[in-house]
Design a protein around this motif. Structure first.
Motif, short mmCIF file in Angstrom:
data_model
loop_
_atom_site.label_atom_id
_atom_site.label_comp_id
_atom_site.label_asym_id
_atom_site.label_seq_id
_atom_site.Cartn_x
_atom_site.Cartn_y
_atom_site.Cartn_z
N ILE A 1 0.33 -1.46 -0.10
CA ILE A 1 -0.14 -0.14 -0.07
C ILE A 1 0.88 0.65 0.20
CG2 ILE A 1 -1.74 1.19 2.08
CD1 ILE A 1 -3.32 -1.23 1.97
N ARG A 2 1.73 1.00 1.13
CA ARG A 2 2.88 2.37 0.85
C ARG A 2 3.09 2.11 -0.64
NH1 ARG A 2 7.96 3.37 1.75
NH2 ARG A 2 8.90 5.29 3.09
N MET A 3 3.63 1.24 -1.08
CA MET A 3 4.74 1.93 -2.43
C MET A 3 3.72 2.22 -3.45
SD MET A 3 7.54 1.09 -1.24
CE MET A 3 8.55 0.26 -2.84
N LEU A 4 2.85 1.59 -3.26
CA LEU A 4 1.50 1.90 -4.78
C LEU A 4 1.20 3.37 -4.34
CD1 LEU A 4 -0.76 -0.74 -5.02
CD2 LEU A 4 0.71 -0.47 -6.57
N MET A 5 1.48 4.09 -2.59
CA MET A 5 1.21 6.03 -3.18
C MET A 5 1.74 6.40 -3.05
SD MET A 5 -1.72 5.53 0.67
CE MET A 5 -1.34 7.12 0.37
N LEU A 6 3.18 6.06 -2.64
CA LEU A 6 4.67 6.56 -3.51
C LEU A 6 4.36 6.76 -5.11
CD1 LEU A 6 7.53 4.90 -0.64
CD2 LEU A 6 5.96 7.23 -1.00
N LEU A 7 4.00 5.59 -5.60
CA LEU A 7 4.62 5.64 -6.32
C LEU A 7 2.69 6.71 -7.32
CD1 LEU A 7 4.77 4.26 -9.64
CD2 LEU A 7 2.38 3.28 -9.59
N PHE A 8 1.64 6.72 -6.95
CA PHE A 8 0.72 8.45 -7.55
C PHE A 8 1.40 9.11 -7.10
CE2 PHE A 8 -1.90 3.98 -7.32
CZ PHE A 8 -1.89 3.80 -8.74
N GLU A 9 1.39 9.19 -6.11
CA GLU A 9 2.45 10.82 -5.49
C GLU A 9 3.46 11.50 -6.71
OE1 GLU A 9 4.03 10.90 -1.22
OE2 GLU A 9 2.10 9.42 -0.62
N ARG A 10 4.08 9.91 -6.72
CA ARG A 10 5.06 10.95 -7.64
C ARG A 10 4.61 11.34 -9.60
NH1 ARG A 10 8.21 5.96 -7.41
NH2 ARG A 10 7.57 5.37 -9.50
N ARG A 11 3.64 10.38 -9.71
CA ARG A 11 2.32 10.58 -11.07
C ARG A 11 1.82 12.10 -10.18
NH1 ARG A 11 1.02 6.32 -14.30
NH2 ARG A 11 -1.31 7.15 -13.93
N THR A 12 1.27 11.90 -9.46
CA THR A 12 0.55 13.70 -8.87
C THR A 12 0.88 15.18 -9.78
OG1 THR A 12 -0.72 12.28 -7.76
CG2 THR A 12 -0.49 14.74 -8.15
N LYS A 13 2.48 14.57 -9.25
CA LYS A 13 3.54 15.82 -9.03
C LYS A 13 4.27 16.01 -10.48
CE LYS A 13 5.30 14.62 -4.19
NZ LYS A 13 6.47 14.10 -3.79
N ARG A 14 3.85 15.38 -10.99
CA ARG A 14 3.96 15.61 -12.66
C ARG A 14 3.08 16.66 -13.32
NH1 ARG A 14 6.20 9.15 -13.95
NH2 ARG A 14 3.85 9.42 -14.06
N ILE A 15 1.76 15.64 -13.43
CA ILE A 15 0.46 16.57 -13.51
C ILE A 15 0.83 18.07 -13.64
CG2 ILE A 15 -1.43 17.14 -13.74
CD1 ILE A 15 -1.78 13.93 -12.90
#
Length: 106
Positions: A92-106
Motif C-alpha cells: 500500500i505504501r509503495m503504491l501510494m508513493l507511485l501515485f504521489e510521484r505521478r501527481t507531482k508530474r501533472i
C-alpha cells in the motif's frame, strides 16, 4: 520485442497503464545452500544448480536485474509507469508513493 509490447503500445494510447512487478527475495538472490533443483515457472523445465558457486549466484542476480530493467524499459518506452514491489514490502505504501510521484508530474 517482448510478446506483450505491441499490445502495451496499443493500450497506452487510450488508457493510463501502470506495470506492477511483484517479486520475492528468492528471485533476487540465490542462497548459498548447496545443490538445489530450480523450476522455471514459465516453461516448467527443471535444472539442478550448485548454489555454492559464487559465479552461479552472480549470474542469477544479474538475470533478475536484467529482467527488471527490461520490464521498466518496455513500459517506459510505451508511456507507462512501473513500480517493483517485494513480497516483504508494504505494498500500500509503495503504491501510494507511485501515485504521489505521478501527481507531482501533472
Amino acid at each position: 520485442a517482448h510478446p506483450y509490447e505491441s499490445m502495451l503500445r496499443i493500450t497506452t494510447r487510450k488508457h493510463d497503464v501502470v506495470g506492477i512487478h511483484i517479486y520475492d527475495k528468492r528471485e533476487v538472490e540465490l542462497p548459498d545452500i548447496g545443490l538445489i533443483n530450480i523450476m522455471d515457472s514459465e516453461s516448467g523445465a527443471t535444472m539442478c544448480v550448485d548454489s555454492t558457486n559464487a559465479k552461479v549466484r552472480q549470474a542469477y542476480a544479474k538475470r533478475f536485474t536484467e529482467r527488471v530493467v527490461n520490464f521498466q524499459t518496455i513500459f517506459s518506452k510505451n508511456g507507462a509507469d512501473t513500480v517493483s514491489i517485494s513480497t516483504r514490502d508494504n505494498y500500500i505504501r509503495m503504491l501510494m508513493l507511485l501515485f504521489e510521484r505521478r501527481t507531482k508530474r501533472i
